[in-house]
Design an enzyme around this catalytic site. Structure first.
Site, mmCIF file in Angstrom:
data_model
loop_
_atom_site.group_PDB
_atom_site.id
_atom_site.type_symbol
_atom_site.label_atom_id
_atom_site.label_comp_id
_atom_site.label_asym_id
_atom_site.label_seq_id
_atom_site.Cartn_x
_atom_site.Cartn_y
_atom_site.Cartn_z
ATOM 1 N N GLY A 1 56.533 -47.694 -9.473
ATOM 2 C CA GLY A 1 55.576 -48.772 -9.174
ATOM 3 C C GLY A 1 55.100 -49.692 -10.256
ATOM 4 C CG HIS A 2 53.124 -48.631 -13.816
ATOM 5 N ND1 HIS A 2 53.358 -47.410 -13.659
ATOM 6 C CD2 HIS A 2 51.804 -48.967 -13.699
ATOM 7 C CE1 HIS A 2 51.914 -46.778 -13.651
ATOM 8 N NE2 HIS A 2 51.119 -47.916 -13.865
ATOM 9 C CD GLN B 1 43.168 -52.298 -9.934
ATOM 10 O OE1 GLN B 1 42.566 -51.285 -10.666
ATOM 11 N NE2 GLN B 1 44.197 -52.195 -10.021
ATOM 12 C CB SER C 1 49.612 -42.238 -13.707
ATOM 13 O OG SER C 1 50.293 -43.665 -13.935
HETATM 14 P P1 AMP Z 1 47.308 -48.093 -13.287
HETATM 15 O O1 AMP Z 1 48.306 -47.838 -14.507
HETATM 16 O O2 AMP Z 1 47.269 -47.136 -12.284
HETATM 17 O O3 AMP Z 1 46.194 -48.676 -13.732
HETATM 18 O O4 AMP Z 1 48.174 -49.223 -12.251
HETATM 19 C C1 AMP Z 1 48.611 -50.530 -12.932
HETATM 20 C C2 AMP Z 1 49.106 -51.207 -11.912
HETATM 21 O O5 AMP Z 1 50.311 -50.914 -11.170
HETATM 22 C C3 AMP Z 1 48.033 -51.518 -10.790
HETATM 23 O O6 AMP Z 1 48.290 -52.968 -10.148
HETATM 24 C C4 AMP Z 1 48.476 -50.600 -10.020
HETATM 25 O O7 AMP Z 1 48.076 -51.185 -8.428
HETATM 26 C C5 AMP Z 1 50.027 -51.009 -9.757
HETATM 27 N N1 AMP Z 1 50.554 -49.766 -9.165
HETATM 28 C C6 AMP Z 1 50.221 -48.379 -9.498
HETATM 29 N N2 AMP Z 1 51.099 -47.592 -8.537
HETATM 30 C C7 AMP Z 1 51.864 -48.443 -7.986
HETATM 31 C C8 AMP Z 1 52.778 -48.195 -6.813
HETATM 32 N N3 AMP Z 1 53.064 -46.760 -6.585
HETATM 33 N N4 AMP Z 1 53.287 -49.179 -6.176
HETATM 34 C C9 AMP Z 1 53.011 -50.569 -6.595
HETATM 35 N N5 AMP Z 1 52.103 -50.784 -7.643
HETATM 36 C C10 AMP Z 1 51.391 -49.658 -8.291
#
Ligand code: AMP
Length: 294
Positions: A38-39, A155, A188
């Site tokens: 996703g990231h 968010q 995560s």
């Molecule tokens: P985090 O590390 O969880 O704070 O996420 C960092 C970025 O990655 C945020 O903009 C999240 O929305 C995005 N993100 C996390 N999981 C996914 C996913 N499965 N698909 C798309 N973006 C994601």
């Protein structure tokens, strides 16, 4: 050029200034690490939208509540740097907590309306922490473009509103949720799930699909929500924090789907809190009223 790893604000600013002096544009992807596909999708999107790509890895303490998983949040800096390298990141910003929150700091960014419902009702202060850290990261990395996942839909809306309200010169790019083949949104936190919880968790996607399919038949959100919740309870997911159909922009609950909407869910599977959401389209007027002779 080898990927840079930068952990101080002055060094990051210096690099950003050099790129900007050279007329190069900057895309930015903020993360809390434990990077997954996703990231990577966000990084790919950033990569193609600017000359330079910065990723940050910062587990932001102010967005965790006192009883939440800050201490056990997954961390894997080596794996993350490898992932960033494979996505052609130019610089990874890894500030220590004291650099972002100098002792005695008082200033916060608050987007109260959009932060109140959904996750905000169960995680007081969460979106204040998110908006504050994103503002600080923007102020250091000075991006023209920043990518955020739709996975964290509230968010995304909070950040879009902050940028609009404060006239920040950053384009916010929403990136669709990346899913496992069985529909589970990558997160995560999925690594906390036991094998049986992992299979239970697929009900979240099935529930959202149920609502989406139902929305082709009815505009009544109470009926749609009941059908979605039934899918979760069939999978013995009973700790549902919210299962809501909201206005896609204001996040206010809808009784009738008469405008662009989003179905959003937060539920515990075992001790792991998962969130997900999908866009919901209203049935076309002609479909709803039938297409018989006039
Ligand atoms: P985090 O590390 O969880 O704070 O996420 C960092 C970025 O990655 C945020 O903009 C999240 O929305 C995005 N993100 C996390 N999981 C996914 C996913 N499965 N698909 C798309 N973006 C994601």
């Amino acid at each position: 050029m080898p990927m840079l790893t930068i952990s101080t604000i002055p060094a990051m600013r210096q690099q950003v200034a050099a790129w900007r002096r050279a007329g190069q544009t900057i895309a930015f992807v903020p993360t809390m690490g434990a990077l997954h596909a996703g990231h990577a999708r966000l990084l790919q999107e950033g990569r193609r939208r600017a000359d330079r790509l910065i990723a940050s890895i910062f587990v932001n303490p102010t967005q965790f509540g006192p009883t939440e998983d800050l201490a056990k949040y997954p961390r894997d800096l080596d794996g993350d740097l490898e992932q960033c390298r494979s996505c052609a990141v130019d610089a990874v910003f890894t500030p220590p907590v004291e650099a972002i929150y100098p002792p005695g700091d008082q200033t916060v960014i608050e987007v109260p309306g959009l932060s109140a419902p959904l996750c905000g009702a169960f995680r007081p202060g969460h979106f204040r922490g998110v908006a504050t850290v994103v503002y600080k990261l923007f102020a250091t990395t000075l991006p023209q473009v920043a990518c955020f996942g739709e996975k964290d839909y509230q968010q995304l809306k909070v950040i879009e509103r902050m940028v609009r309200d404060l006239s920040l010169p950053v384009e916010i790019v929403p990136v669709p949720t990346v899913r496992e083949p069985d529909g589970l949104a990558l997160s995560s936190r999925n690594q906390y799930l036991s094998p049986s919880e992992r299979s239970q968790a697929t009900a979240i996607w099935r529930a959202l699909q149920q609502v989406r399919a139902g929305a082709a038949e009815t505009r009544d959100t109470a009926a749609l929500i009941a059908a979605g919740r039934a899918v979760l309870s069939d999978a013995r997911i009973t700790q549902i924090q919210y299962f809501a159909i909201v206005d896609a922009e204001t996040l206010e609950p809808l009784t009738t789907i008469d405008r662009p909407a989003r179905c959003c869910v937060a539920a515990y599977v075992g001790t792991t809190r998962l969130i997900d959401n999908v866009p919901i389209c209203a049935p076309a007027k002609s479909e709803e009223m039938g297409s018989g002779p006039i």
